[in-house]
Design an enzyme around this catalytic site. Structure first.
Site, PDB file in Angstrom:
ATOM      1  N   GLU A  98      68.419 114.134 146.758  1.00 31.25           N
ATOM      2  CA  GLU A  98      68.751 114.548 145.584  1.00 31.25           C
ATOM      3  C   GLU A  98      68.616 113.374 144.426  1.00 31.25           C
ATOM      4  OE1 GLU A  98      68.184 116.776 143.164  1.00 31.25           O
ATOM      5  OE2 GLU A  98      69.593 118.053 143.209  1.00 31.25           O
ATOM      6  N   ASP A  99      68.093 113.642 143.076  1.00 30.46           N
ATOM      7  CA  ASP A  99      68.190 112.797 142.403  1.00 30.46           C
ATOM      8  C   ASP A  99      69.532 112.249 141.604  1.00 30.46           C
ATOM      9  OD1 ASP A  99      68.265 114.935 140.854  1.00 30.46           O
ATOM     10  OD2 ASP A  99      66.823 114.610 139.333  1.00 30.46           O
ATOM     11  N   ASP A 102      75.894 115.237 139.903  1.00 28.80           N
ATOM     12  CA  ASP A 102      76.700 115.326 138.555  1.00 28.80           C
ATOM     13  C   ASP A 102      77.724 116.415 138.620  1.00 28.80           C
ATOM     14  OD1 ASP A 102      74.982 117.470 138.017  1.00 28.80           O
ATOM     15  OD2 ASP A 102      74.000 116.030 136.404  1.00 28.80           O
ATOM     16  N   PHE A 151      73.390 110.656 129.691  1.00 27.61           N
ATOM     17  CA  PHE A 151      72.225 111.396 130.080  1.00 27.61           C
ATOM     18  C   PHE A 151      71.076 110.415 130.379  1.00 27.61           C
ATOM     19  CE2 PHE A 151      70.378 115.432 130.033  1.00 27.61           C
ATOM     20  CZ  PHE A 151      69.223 115.139 130.133  1.00 27.61           C
ATOM     21  N   ARG A 164      59.959 111.446 133.397  1.00 25.35           N
ATOM     22  CA  ARG A 164      59.978 111.273 134.742  1.00 25.35           C
ATOM     23  C   ARG A 164      59.233 110.114 135.343  1.00 25.35           C
ATOM     24  NH1 ARG A 164      61.898 115.913 137.347  1.00 25.35           N
ATOM     25  NH2 ARG A 164      61.674 117.993 136.196  1.00 25.35           N
TER      26      ARG A 164
END
Length: 178
Positions: A98-99, A102, A151, A164
């Site tokens: 997963e990136d 959070d 963010f 991206r």
């Protein structure tokens, strides 16, 4: 797109070093095994691609698409599975890639869904583990970077499907997403 970035957090060289190091750790941990490296699309695909090349083992690759953000900057709290893995997970050593970890909404739901498919083991590798100031339900087994609650975009991470393709991880200017 660069004009929308407040600052670069990790450049391409620092990311490559961290992914290479993580690949070596996974190689050691899975010696003699053929893990299934499961990419959570869309955000993790660049990290996943680099990570599987850094793992010096035979491994299988598959993809799952799960969505909890949509076009916003905060998780909706609801997960939709848009694409299931094609390979059976039963008895397999599965590493979910997963990136970012959070809120843990996505990974918590994925673990529940994938556990029902009876994998032999299920671990999590994340590019970024975000410090939100509270204890998360899910902990990553493998992490490249621990980051503060900002963010972030680039290297696969997006805001409204943009950014991206940035070769670095940067902090998005607040005025862009507010």
């Amino acid at each position: 797109m660069n004009k929308d970035i407040e600052r670069v957090l990790y450049d391409r060289n620092r990311i490559a070093e961290a992914v290479e190091s993580l690949g070596k750790t996974i190689t050691e941990d899975y010696k003699g095994k053929t893990p299934l490296i499961l990419c959570v699309l869309k955000g993790a695909w660049i990290f996943h691609s680099d990570l599987i090349r850094a793992i010096d083992l035979p491994c299988d690759v598959d993809f799952i698409t799960a969505k909890s953000y949509g076009m916003g900057s905060q998780s909706s709290g609801k997960l939709r599975i848009l694409k299931e893995p094609d390979i059976s997970l039963e008895g397999r050593d599965v590493i979910i890639v997963e990136d970012i970890l959070d809120t843990a909404v996505t990974l918590s739901a994925l673990i529940h869904i994938l556990s029902e498919k009876q994998p032999g083991s299920l671990k999590i590798a994340v590019l970024l583990d975000k410090n939100l100031g509270y204890e998360k339900k899910v902990k990553a087994d493998y992490t490249c970077f621990k980051v503060e609650n900002e963010f972030l975009v680039g290297y696969g991470l997006d805001y409204a499907e943009r950014y991206r393709s940035l070769p670095y991880i940067g902090v998005l200017k607040r005025e862009v997403y507010q």
